[in-house]
Design a protein around this motif. Structure first.
Motif, short mmCIF file in Angstrom:
data_model
loop_
_atom_site.label_atom_id
_atom_site.label_comp_id
_atom_site.label_asym_id
_atom_site.label_seq_id
_atom_site.Cartn_x
_atom_site.Cartn_y
_atom_site.Cartn_z
N GLU A 21 8.12 6.99 -6.97
CA GLU A 21 7.18 5.53 -7.09
C GLU A 21 7.95 4.38 -7.80
OE1 GLU A 21 3.25 5.34 -9.85
OE2 GLU A 21 3.43 7.09 -8.24
N ALA A 22 7.55 2.96 -7.58
CA ALA A 22 8.04 1.81 -8.27
C ALA A 22 6.86 1.20 -8.42
CB ALA A 22 8.69 1.68 -7.41
N ALA A 23 6.70 0.95 -9.46
CA ALA A 23 5.60 -0.39 -9.92
C ALA A 23 4.20 0.22 -9.80
CB ALA A 23 6.48 -1.79 -9.32
N GLY A 24 4.43 0.88 -9.26
CA GLY A 24 2.20 1.28 -9.13
C GLY A 24 2.47 1.57 -7.35
N ARG A 25 3.58 1.70 -6.86
CA ARG A 25 3.68 2.27 -5.58
C ARG A 25 4.10 3.42 -4.88
NH1 ARG A 25 5.96 -3.38 -5.72
NH2 ARG A 25 3.94 -5.06 -4.89
N ARG A 26 3.31 4.19 -3.82
CA ARG A 26 4.22 5.06 -3.65
C ARG A 26 5.17 4.50 -2.02
NH1 ARG A 26 2.44 10.05 -3.19
NH2 ARG A 26 3.05 10.62 -0.78
N ILE A 27 6.62 4.74 -2.76
CA ILE A 27 7.62 4.37 -1.56
C ILE A 27 8.46 5.40 -0.93
CG2 ILE A 27 9.99 2.35 -1.93
CD1 ILE A 27 8.04 1.35 -3.43
N ALA A 28 8.72 4.69 0.17
CA ALA A 28 9.57 6.12 1.13
C ALA A 28 11.05 4.96 1.15
CB ALA A 28 9.15 6.37 2.03
N VAL A 29 11.65 6.05 1.15
CA VAL A 29 13.26 6.21 0.51
C VAL A 29 14.20 6.28 1.67
CG1 VAL A 29 15.10 4.89 -0.81
CG2 VAL A 29 13.29 5.35 -1.64
N PHE A 30 14.56 6.30 2.43
CA PHE A 30 15.75 6.59 3.64
C PHE A 30 17.41 6.87 3.84
CE2 PHE A 30 11.36 5.56 4.89
CZ PHE A 30 10.92 7.14 5.49
N ASN A 31 18.05 7.31 3.93
CA ASN A 31 19.18 7.34 4.18
C ASN A 31 19.70 7.46 5.81
OD1 ASN A 31 22.51 7.35 4.04
ND2 ASN A 31 21.77 8.74 1.82
#
Length: 137
Positions: A21-31
């Motif tokens: 969660e960043a800046a109130g948003r759910r974000i999916a981080v992929f490698n």
């Protein structure tokens, strides 16, 4: 756009993903083999969590019975209705000009770059008088 530290490098291995969660948003981080990409964790179709989807590749067919599999591990499939999106760009595979998931810049940074420095410790002069230690503050 502000920078957000979301995980130590080793926490998202190659081929892995992490929901943050960043800046109130759910974000999916992929490698993807050491390259990091971030997508809003919301399918534009009906809001399914993309981070919970299957990571796959791209299947093409030029003639019946003939298939070519490419871009292994670079597509995310929404778990609700199987809409597919390019992890690198967020673009939909079926309609890339009109449909996409919002993407965010993602990168690896050294810890020393994330905090201001150089650090200076506050010091005080110290002297010994007989059997006492005196700190001047």
């Amino acid at each position: 756009m502000a920078r957000h530290v979301v995980a130590p490098l080793g926490e998202i291995p190659p081929g892995g993903r992490k929901l943050v969660e960043a800046a109130g948003r759910r974000i999916a981080v992929f490698n993807l083999d050491g390259e990091f990409f971030a997508l809003l964790d919301r399918c534009p179709h009906q809001g399914g969590s993309l981070c919970g989807g299957i990571v796959t590749g791209h299947v093409e067919s030029s003639t019946p019975g003939e298939y070519r599999y490419s871009r292994r591990g670079e597509m995310i499939r929404c778990p609700w209705h199987a809409w597919e999106f390019d992890i690198r760009t967020g673009k939909s595979w079926f309609d890339p000009r009109r449909m996409k998931v919002r993407s965010f810049p993602a990168a690896v940074a050294k810890g020393a770059e994330l905090v201001e420095g150089p650090f200076v410790a506050e010091t005080f002069p110290v002297r010994v008088e007989d059997d006492y230690v005196v700190v001047e503050a």
